[in-house]
Enzyme design. Structure first.
Site, PDB file in Angstrom:
ATOM      1  N   CYS A 134     -38.543   5.403   7.129  1.00  0.00           N
ATOM      2  CA  CYS A 134     -37.359   4.655   6.697  1.00  0.00           C
ATOM      3  C   CYS A 134     -36.719   5.302   5.471  1.00  0.00           C
ATOM      4  O   CYS A 134     -37.159   5.079   4.337  1.00  0.00           O
ATOM      5  CB  CYS A 134     -37.751   3.206   6.390  1.00  0.00           C
ATOM      6  SG  CYS A 134     -36.371   2.214   5.805  1.00  0.00           S
ATOM      7  N   CYS A 137     -35.294   2.863   2.956  1.00  0.00           N
ATOM      8  CA  CYS A 137     -36.270   2.220   2.064  1.00  0.00           C
ATOM      9  C   CYS A 137     -36.768   3.196   0.996  1.00  0.00           C
ATOM     10  O   CYS A 137     -36.919   2.821  -0.163  1.00  0.00           O
ATOM     11  CB  CYS A 137     -37.498   1.739   2.841  1.00  0.00           C
ATOM     12  SG  CYS A 137     -37.143   0.955   4.399  1.00  0.00           S
ATOM     13  N   ASP A 138     -37.051   4.437   1.399  1.00  0.00           N
ATOM     14  CA  ASP A 138     -37.802   5.334   0.512  1.00  0.00           C
ATOM     15  C   ASP A 138     -37.004   6.523  -0.018  1.00  0.00           C
ATOM     16  O   ASP A 138     -37.503   7.255  -0.877  1.00  0.00           O
ATOM     17  CB  ASP A 138     -39.032   5.895   1.271  1.00  0.00           C
ATOM     18  CG  ASP A 138     -39.951   4.781   1.754  1.00  0.00           C
ATOM     19  OD1 ASP A 138     -40.012   3.746   1.074  1.00  0.00           O
ATOM     20  OD2 ASP A 138     -40.605   4.955   2.802  1.00  0.00           O
TER      21      ASP A 138
END
Ligand code: NAP
Length: 307
Positions: A134, A137-138
């Site tokens: 992701c 997300c990261d």
């Protein structure tokens, strides 16, 4: 006696949300069941520009709007983990991890799909310590660092584009020289200065000590191996349907549910399927919401006939 719902929707991605909107507006007692939080895969998408009517939006914002709209006509969002289903029982049974059972006259399966793993050495060991599925997300953890993206589809190239905002360099590793992604996305990626396309290579191993430091790549044509330094790798090698709860009960093909395109009905009466978990040609938000709407209207018709 326990309450019997009219329509239980499993999964709260775009397909499930659209189904909830149509089911509740038809006056049906509707529940959407979700394991963690509303949204499905679209929640993890950083930029959506091909959902008609919304020129440009990020995944979490689109999810918020859909969840708000879908529950505004009375559908209830329930956060529960399902351990088993009895699709053929009358009424149908949904068994939760906490030991409770929900009863419903119809079910719409909309559990979506999840990222596939590369299944190479080091992948599991370094997940969360360099290996990610992701970018939304990261990605921000990799400001000024070198990262890799694996895959040649829309997800890989779109998320690679997102990563160019943070990373000093993004290497895209793809197993063929041609990319599967939409042309406009390919053109954008090729115009980026800090992107290198590495083809036709696959990842053989994720290496590091404590955290990931690089990848061992293998050329699919020559067998030649090379090392690539990277502090992160984002894996986009496709998706697998989240259908393990139902593959023994509804007709499937390669674990994707076979549903009739006209009404989303499955091989089990009163059970419908919508979105990425069914056999179809185009898996997009726009087709997921269409499936959801059709499934809900079909469930409503089915209930009319029962009554
Ligand atoms: P995908 O289209 O299935 O692409 C997966 C990619 O991973 C392919 O390039 C494939 O290579 C490669 N791959 C598969 N297994 C591999 C392995 N074991 N090792 C190395 N590479 C491997 O998946 P996706 O990109 O996640 O897209 C899924 C669906 O969502 C598609 O229908 C896509 O159009 C849609 N989507 C749309 C958008 C958008 O419209 N903006 C954005 C994201 C996703 P090959 O090409 O050689 O098979």
């Amino acid at each position: 006696m326990s309450k019997i719902w009219d329509i239980a929707i499993i999964g709260s991605g775009p397909a499930g949300m659209a189904a909830a909107l149509y089911a509740s507006r038809a006056g049906r007692e509707t529940v959407i069941i979700e394991k963690f939080f509303a949204g499905g895969q679209v929640f993890q998408t950083f930029h959506i520009e091909n959902y008609p009517g919304v020129k440009s939006i990020d995944g979490p914002s689109l999810t918020d709007i859909m969840a708000d709209q879908s529950t505004s006509f009375g559908a209830e969002l329930m956060i529960q983990e399902i351990v088993s289903l009895d699709l053929k029982a009358q009424p149908k049974e949904i068994h939760f991890k906490n030991g409770e059972t929900l009863l419903t006259k119809t079910i719409i399966l909309a559990m979506g799909a999840q990222p596939k793993l590369m299944e190479v050495k080091g992948e599991e060991e370094f997940t969360g310590r360099g290996v990610s599925y992701c970018a939304t997300c990261d990605g921000a953890f990799y400001r000024g660092k070198e990262v890799a993206v694996v895959g040649g589809g829309d997800s890989a190239l779109e998320e690679a584009m997102f990563l160019t905002r943070f990373a000093s360099k993004v290497s895209i590793i793809h197993r063929r020289n041609e990319f599967r992604a939409t042309k406009i996305i390919q053109d954008r990626i090729k115009a980026q200065e800090n992107v290198e396309l590495i083809t036709p290579y696959v990842v053989k191993e994720v290496v590091g000590e404590g955290k990931m430091t690089g990848l061992i790549l293998s050329n699919r044509e020559t067998g030649e191996e090379r090392n690539l330094e990277a502090e992160g790798v984002f894996v986009y090698v496709g998706y697998a349907p989240n259908t393990e709860l139902v593959t023994q009960q509804v007709e499937c093909q390669d674990n994707y549910i076979l549903a009739d395109d006209r009404d989303m009905s499955t091989s089990v009466e009163g059970v419908f399927a919508a979105g990425d978990l069914r056999v179809k040609n185009l898996r997009q938000v726009v087709t997921a919401v269409a499936d959801g709407a059709i499934a809900a209207v079909s469930a409503d018709h089915y209930l009319n006939e029962l009554e």
